[in-house]
Scaffold this motif. Structure first.
Motif, PDB file in Angstrom:
ATOM      1  N   SER A  33      50.635 -19.196 -30.335  1.00 45.88           N
ATOM      2  CA  SER A  33      49.790 -18.058 -30.374  1.00 45.88           C
ATOM      3  C   SER A  33      50.277 -16.845 -30.895  1.00 45.88           C
ATOM      4  N   SER A  34      49.831 -16.130 -31.681  1.00 35.87           N
ATOM      5  CA  SER A  34      50.294 -14.817 -32.173  1.00 35.87           C
ATOM      6  C   SER A  34      49.218 -13.630 -32.203  1.00 35.87           C
ATOM      7  N   SER A  35      49.908 -12.306 -32.123  1.00 35.30           N
ATOM      8  CA  SER A  35      48.902 -11.476 -32.048  1.00 35.30           C
ATOM      9  C   SER A  35      49.164 -10.578 -33.367  1.00 35.30           C
ATOM     10  N   LEU A  36      48.096 -10.245 -33.975  1.00 36.05           N
ATOM     11  CA  LEU A  36      48.152  -9.687 -35.195  1.00 36.05           C
ATOM     12  C   LEU A  36      47.226  -8.206 -35.231  1.00 36.05           C
ATOM     13  N   VAL A  37      47.841  -7.171 -35.721  1.00 33.35           N
ATOM     14  CA  VAL A  37      47.010  -6.111 -35.577  1.00 33.35           C
ATOM     15  C   VAL A  37      47.039  -5.486 -37.019  1.00 33.35           C
ATOM     16  N   MET A  38      45.766  -4.997 -37.569  1.00 32.05           N
ATOM     17  CA  MET A  38      45.594  -4.847 -38.939  1.00 32.05           C
ATOM     18  C   MET A  38      44.857  -3.338 -38.689  1.00 32.05           C
ATOM     19  N   THR A  39      44.871  -2.655 -40.002  1.00 33.87           N
ATOM     20  CA  THR A  39      44.318  -1.320 -39.974  1.00 33.87           C
ATOM     21  C   THR A  39      43.058  -1.578 -41.112  1.00 33.87           C
TER      22      THR A  39
END
Length: 312
Positions: A33-39
């Motif tokens: 599981s990974s966390s991904l932050v996008m704008t």
């Protein structure tokens, strides 16, 4: 005694084994599981790791807003089947690489969980992403009617942090929107009225920092406005006072002055007053009678006719 001790040891062993199994499963789940932050407006590609030749690949997308989206790829037919997915989400194929999920110009609606399941000759593989979409705020700076700087960081996600330079007292408020964004409004209240100050509003946000400057609080304008308001209020009070005085004199000037008359007292007639009024008449009658008697006596004595006067 030995049987009881053995049972306790066996129970502790089972407990430790179960605890280690849970920890291992949690670590494996966390590893996949990974966390991904996008704008907002940016693009990204999500990959799914596996071993061996791919047979079936499935992406399941559970956004915070909207319905479930699925993309299924079958290696035998080399076709992709999709259901209720937005147009900016697609599978891309590159030589010697497994299909990857591409998100173009991500929006707030794409925030959510992305799960990848792969079936291959080596077994089944799973990968999970949690996508967080952040939105940079729109910065605007202006002066209000009192000449105080007002800074607005509109529709930011997460909420922006506002600060002022030079430092001073300020008030801030937040307005939440249905799409998860927040508008932050800050008013700088430590502006001096003696000189024109240049204040700078600084916005801190994970999507990028911003700043703007503005000059507010011109002393001439504030003093002029205060003087103007004072003159207007004074003139209004003078006019109201004059109108009140005029109305008062007009109301009381038309009324003639009347002196208060004493109450009329009916004259009291006494018996003495009646006697005094009758006495002169009685005296006059008595005198007339005396004169008449004297004339009669004289006439009788001289044998003169009563109708003749002596000496005629």
């Amino acid at each position: 005694m030995k049987a009881g001790t053995n049972m306790k040891i066996a129970g502790k062993t089972v407990y430790v084994f179960v605890l280690l199994t849970i920890i291992m499963v949690m670590r494996l789940a966390g590893h996949n599981s990974s966390s991904l932050v996008m704008t907002v407006g940016n693009s990204s590609v999500l990959n799914c790791s596996f071993k061996g030749n791919i047979t079936l690949l499935k992406w399941t997308i559970t956004p915070k807003a909207g319905g479930l989206c699925t993309l299924v790829y079958r290696a035998d037919t080399k076709k992709t089947h999709r259901t209720t997915c937005s147009d900016n989400i697609n599978l891309i194929f590159t030589a010697d690489l497994p299909p990857a999920l591409e998100i173009r110009q991500v929006g707030l609606a794409q925030e959510g969980n992305y799960s990848c399941d792969v079936a291959s000759a080596e077994g089944n593989f799973h990968k999970r992403y949690h996508l967080t979409v952040q939105a940079p705020p729109r910065l605007s700076l202006s002066c209000d009617e009192q000449g105080s700087p007002v800074c607005e960081a509109a529709a930011g996600k997460p909420p922006a942090q506002l600060s002022w330079a030079p430092e001073g007292s300020s008030t801030a408020e937040e307005r939440c929107h249905d799409n998860g964004t927040v508008t932050v409004l800050s008013k700088f209240t430590a502006c001096s009225t003696r000189v024109t100050n240049v204040t700078t509003c600084m916005v801190s946000h994970p999507a990028g920092n911003q700043s703007q400057s503005i000059a507010c609080c011109p002393s001439e304008k504030i003093v002029t406005n205060v003087f103007l308001y004072a003159c207007i209020i004074t003139c209004v009070l003078i006019i109201i006072t004059l109108l009140a005085v005029i109305y008062y004199f007009k109301l009381h000037g038309n009324r003639p002055c009347h002196k208060t008359k004493p109450p009329e007292i009916a004259p009291v007639h006494s018996q003495q007053d009646d006697t005094m009024e009758v006495e002169p008449y009685t005296t006059y009658v008595q005198k007339e009678n005396v004169i008449y008697n004297s004339v009669s006596d004289l006439t009788v004595g001289q044998d003169l006719p009563q109708d003749s006067c002596p000496g005629t």
